[in-house]
Design a protein around this motif. Structure first.
Motif, PDB file in Angstrom:
ATOM      1  N   TRP A  15     -49.497 -56.088-160.177  1.00 25.22           N
ATOM      2  CA  TRP A  15     -50.316 -57.276-160.427  1.00 25.22           C
ATOM      3  C   TRP A  15     -50.580 -57.361-161.927  1.00 25.22           C
ATOM      4  N   GLN A  16     -50.357 -58.545-162.504  1.00 25.42           N
ATOM      5  CA  GLN A  16     -50.605 -58.745-163.921  1.00 25.42           C
ATOM      6  C   GLN A  16     -51.298 -60.088-164.149  1.00 25.42           C
ATOM      7  N   PRO A  17     -52.542 -60.064-164.658  1.00 28.17           N
ATOM      8  CA  PRO A  17     -53.276 -61.307-164.882  1.00 28.17           C
ATOM      9  C   PRO A  17     -53.033 -61.948-166.241  1.00 28.17           C
ATOM     10  N   MET A  18     -52.433 -61.204-167.189  1.00 25.47           N
ATOM     11  CA  MET A  18     -52.337 -61.701-168.557  1.00 25.47           C
ATOM     12  C   MET A  18     -50.919 -61.794-169.108  1.00 25.47           C
ATOM     13  N   LEU A  19     -50.032 -60.890-168.661  1.00 27.42           N
ATOM     14  CA  LEU A  19     -48.698 -60.790-169.249  1.00 27.42           C
ATOM     15  C   LEU A  19     -47.623 -60.695-168.169  1.00 27.42           C
ATOM     16  N   VAL A  20     -46.390 -60.993-168.545  1.00 33.20           N
ATOM     17  CA  VAL A  20     -45.252 -60.705-167.684  1.00 33.20           C
ATOM     18  C   VAL A  20     -45.122 -59.177-167.594  1.00 33.20           C
ATOM     19  N   PRO A  21     -44.932 -58.606-166.414  1.00 34.54           N
ATOM     20  CA  PRO A  21     -44.791 -57.147-166.292  1.00 34.54           C
ATOM     21  C   PRO A  21     -43.655 -56.615-167.161  1.00 34.54           C
ATOM     22  N   GLY A  22     -43.819 -55.400-167.684  1.00 33.80           N
ATOM     23  CA  GLY A  22     -42.830 -54.824-168.590  1.00 33.80           C
ATOM     24  C   GLY A  22     -41.417 -54.785-168.027  1.00 33.80           C
ATOM     25  N   LEU A  23     -41.275 -54.521-166.727  1.00 32.32           N
ATOM     26  CA  LEU A  23     -39.940 -54.444-166.129  1.00 32.32           C
ATOM     27  C   LEU A  23     -39.225 -55.789-166.095  1.00 32.32           C
ATOM     28  N   LEU A  24     -39.961 -56.882-166.343  1.00 36.35           N
ATOM     29  CA  LEU A  24     -39.354 -58.208-166.289  1.00 36.35           C
ATOM     30  C   LEU A  24     -39.397 -58.918-167.639  1.00 36.35           C
ATOM     31  N   GLN A  25     -39.810 -58.218-168.677  1.00 35.03           N
ATOM     32  CA  GLN A  25     -39.899 -58.842-170.003  1.00 35.03           C
ATOM     33  C   GLN A  25     -38.539 -58.936-170.680  1.00 35.03           C
ATOM     34  N   ARG A  51     -38.526 -50.028-173.436  1.00 37.19           N
ATOM     35  CA  ARG A  51     -38.880 -50.973-172.375  1.00 37.19           C
ATOM     36  C   ARG A  51     -37.645 -51.591-171.753  1.00 37.19           C
ATOM     37  N   MET A  52     -36.669 -51.924-172.581  1.00 38.03           N
ATOM     38  CA  MET A  52     -35.428 -52.488-172.058  1.00 38.03           C
ATOM     39  C   MET A  52     -34.674 -51.454-171.229  1.00 38.03           C
ATOM     40  N   GLN A  53     -34.711 -50.194-171.673  1.00 39.37           N
ATOM     41  CA  GLN A  53     -34.027 -49.125-170.952  1.00 39.37           C
ATOM     42  C   GLN A  53     -34.657 -48.905-169.584  1.00 39.37           C
ATOM     43  N   ARG A  54     -35.992 -48.997-169.513  1.00 40.93           N
ATOM     44  CA  ARG A  54     -36.693 -48.819-168.236  1.00 40.93           C
ATOM     45  C   ARG A  54     -36.194 -49.805-167.193  1.00 40.93           C
ATOM     46  N   GLN A  55     -35.818 -50.979-167.632  1.00 38.03           N
ATOM     47  CA  GLN A  55     -35.424 -52.025-166.699  1.00 38.03           C
ATOM     48  C   GLN A  55     -34.127 -51.712-165.957  1.00 38.03           C
ATOM     49  N   SER A  56     -33.421 -50.682-166.404  1.00 36.30           N
ATOM     50  CA  SER A  56     -32.161 -50.326-165.745  1.00 36.30           C
ATOM     51  C   SER A  56     -32.367 -49.918-164.292  1.00 36.30           C
ATOM     52  N   ILE A  57     -33.585 -49.507-163.918  1.00 42.10           N
ATOM     53  CA  ILE A  57     -33.819 -49.113-162.530  1.00 42.10           C
ATOM     54  C   ILE A  57     -33.642 -50.304-161.585  1.00 42.10           C
ATOM     55  N   LEU A  58     -33.789 -51.514-162.106  1.00 37.66           N
ATOM     56  CA  LEU A  58     -33.645 -52.703-161.267  1.00 37.66           C
ATOM     57  C   LEU A  58     -32.195 -53.052-160.995  1.00 37.66           C
ATOM     58  N   HIS A  72     -35.683 -66.023-167.455  1.00 38.40           N
ATOM     59  CA  HIS A  72     -35.356 -64.661-167.005  1.00 38.40           C
ATOM     60  C   HIS A  72     -36.072 -64.348-165.689  1.00 38.40           C
ATOM     61  N   LEU A  73     -37.312 -64.786-165.553  1.00 34.04           N
ATOM     62  CA  LEU A  73     -38.032 -64.586-164.298  1.00 34.04           C
ATOM     63  C   LEU A  73     -37.304 -65.276-163.146  1.00 34.04           C
ATOM     64  N   LEU A  74     -36.819 -66.479-163.395  1.00 38.07           N
ATOM     65  CA  LEU A  74     -36.090 -67.210-162.355  1.00 38.07           C
ATOM     66  C   LEU A  74     -34.794 -66.491-161.988  1.00 38.07           C
ATOM     67  N   GLU A  75     -34.137 -65.922-162.984  1.00 42.27           N
ATOM     68  CA  GLU A  75     -32.888 -65.190-162.740  1.00 42.27           C
ATOM     69  C   GLU A  75     -33.152 -63.946-161.898  1.00 42.27           C
ATOM     70  N   VAL A  76     -34.171 -63.185-162.278  1.00 43.02           N
ATOM     71  CA  VAL A  76     -34.482 -61.946-161.563  1.00 43.02           C
ATOM     72  C   VAL A  76     -34.973 -62.255-160.152  1.00 43.02           C
ATOM     73  N   ALA A  77     -35.647 -63.375-159.994  1.00 41.67           N
ATOM     74  CA  ALA A  77     -36.174 -63.744-158.678  1.00 41.67           C
ATOM     75  C   ALA A  77     -35.071 -63.978-157.654  1.00 41.67           C
ATOM     76  N   GLU A  78     -33.844 -64.145-158.117  1.00 43.34           N
ATOM     77  CA  GLU A  78     -32.715 -64.334-157.203  1.00 43.34           C
ATOM     78  C   GLU A  78     -32.229 -63.020-156.606  1.00 43.34           C
ATOM     79  N   TYR A  79     -32.646 -61.887-157.175  1.00 44.17           N
ATOM     80  CA  TYR A  79     -32.230 -60.599-156.637  1.00 44.17           C
ATOM     81  C   TYR A  79     -32.941 -60.342-155.309  1.00 44.17           C
ATOM     82  N   PRO A  80     -32.242 -59.837-154.310  1.00 41.46           N
ATOM     83  CA  PRO A  80     -32.859 -59.633-152.992  1.00 41.46           C
ATOM     84  C   PRO A  80     -33.982 -58.605-152.976  1.00 41.46           C
ATOM     85  N   HIS A  81     -34.022 -57.716-153.964  1.00 41.87           N
ATOM     86  CA  HIS A  81     -35.054 -56.679-153.976  1.00 41.87           C
ATOM     87  C   HIS A  81     -36.261 -57.051-154.840  1.00 41.87           C
TER      88      HIS A  81
END
Length: 245
Positions: free
Chosen positions: A77-87, A114-121, A154-163
């Motif tokens: 949950w993030q009230p102020m920013l896009v979560p780091g994994l989706l930035q 931060r960009m490297q962390r996103q590889s888990i997705l 980018h959020l719209l692109e990631v939202a297309e992933y089934p997970h």
């Protein structure tokens, strides 16, 4: 398997395999991914590779990176920013540049981490990522219009992933229990085992069962206020159009 056999399968030289085995040369992300594929591992080598990059992250964040790597489900949950994994890189750079006294070199290192962390997705078996964010995040001019538009796309692109599931909490839901700060809950094998909360001066990681239970209840309450996934996607698309104007 001999070093030569492994080298042939990975497409590297015998000497490169030898240097990595003797810790004389660090492997690349691609090297780790190829090893996982060759040995039919579930991301083990990639997680070990990620561990070698943790020193580039702020010290307070390192305990969470270890927990994040092992999770099969992440709820945030993030009230102020896009979560780091989706930035995006530009958005992350804008956020991380605001730290008092931070040097340009530190910013670049932290953005890279931060960009490297996103590889888990994007690994073969990624964790399920359930993201709930405040609608304000999609409207706030926290960066220039180009950066914001790129981030929303980018959020719209990631939202297309089934997970990945992204939901917005609308203004009409205020006030609610999530306004006090963001957090992430990590789950593995059906059990929530760690959490990370935003705080001042820095966030913290904990594994206290009662505190995690309280966060789960809070997350469920916040998500109950969110609009459905498809409607959230539509709202993000509308936000993109506003930044086009």
């Amino acid at each position: 398997m001999s070093q030569r056999q492994l080298a042939e399968r990975l497409g590297y030289s015998d000497s490169m395999i030898n240097l990595v085995e003797r810790a004389k040369r660090p492997p690349s992300k691609q090297f780790a991914e190829l090893c996982d594929r060759t040995f039919a591992l579930d991301g083990t080598m990639l997680r070990l590779y990620m561990a070698t990059t943790w020193h580039k992250a702020p010290e307070y964040l390192r305990p969470w990176l270890e927990e994040e790597e092992c999770a099969t489900v992440l709820r945030t949950w993030q009230p102020m920013l896009v979560p780091g994994l989706l930035q995006t890189q530009a958005y992350a750079h804008r956020i991380l540049s605001t730290w008092p006294g931070v040097t340009s070199e530190q910013v670049e290192e932290r953005v890279a981490n931060r960009m490297q962390r996103q590889s888990i997705l994007y690994r073969d078996q990624p964790p399920s990522l359930n993201v709930v964010i405040d609608e304000e995040v999609t409207r706030d001019h926290i960066a220039d219009a180009k950066t914001m538009r790129e981030q929303l796309l980018h959020l719209l692109e990631v939202a297309e992933y089934p997970h990945v599931t992204i939901q917005l909490v609308p203004y009409a839901a205020r006030p609610h229990c999530g306004l006090m700060g963001g957090f992430v809950i990590a789950e593995r094998n059906g059990m929530c085992y760690a959490a990370y909360t935003d705080a001042q001066p820095v966030g913290r990681t904990f594994d206290d069962r009662q505190m995690i239970t309280d966060l789960i209840r809070k997350y469920d309450a916040i998500r109950a206020e969110a609009v459905p996934f498809k409607e959230s996607v539509r709202l993000i698309e509308e936000a993109v159009n506003r930044f086009d104007a």
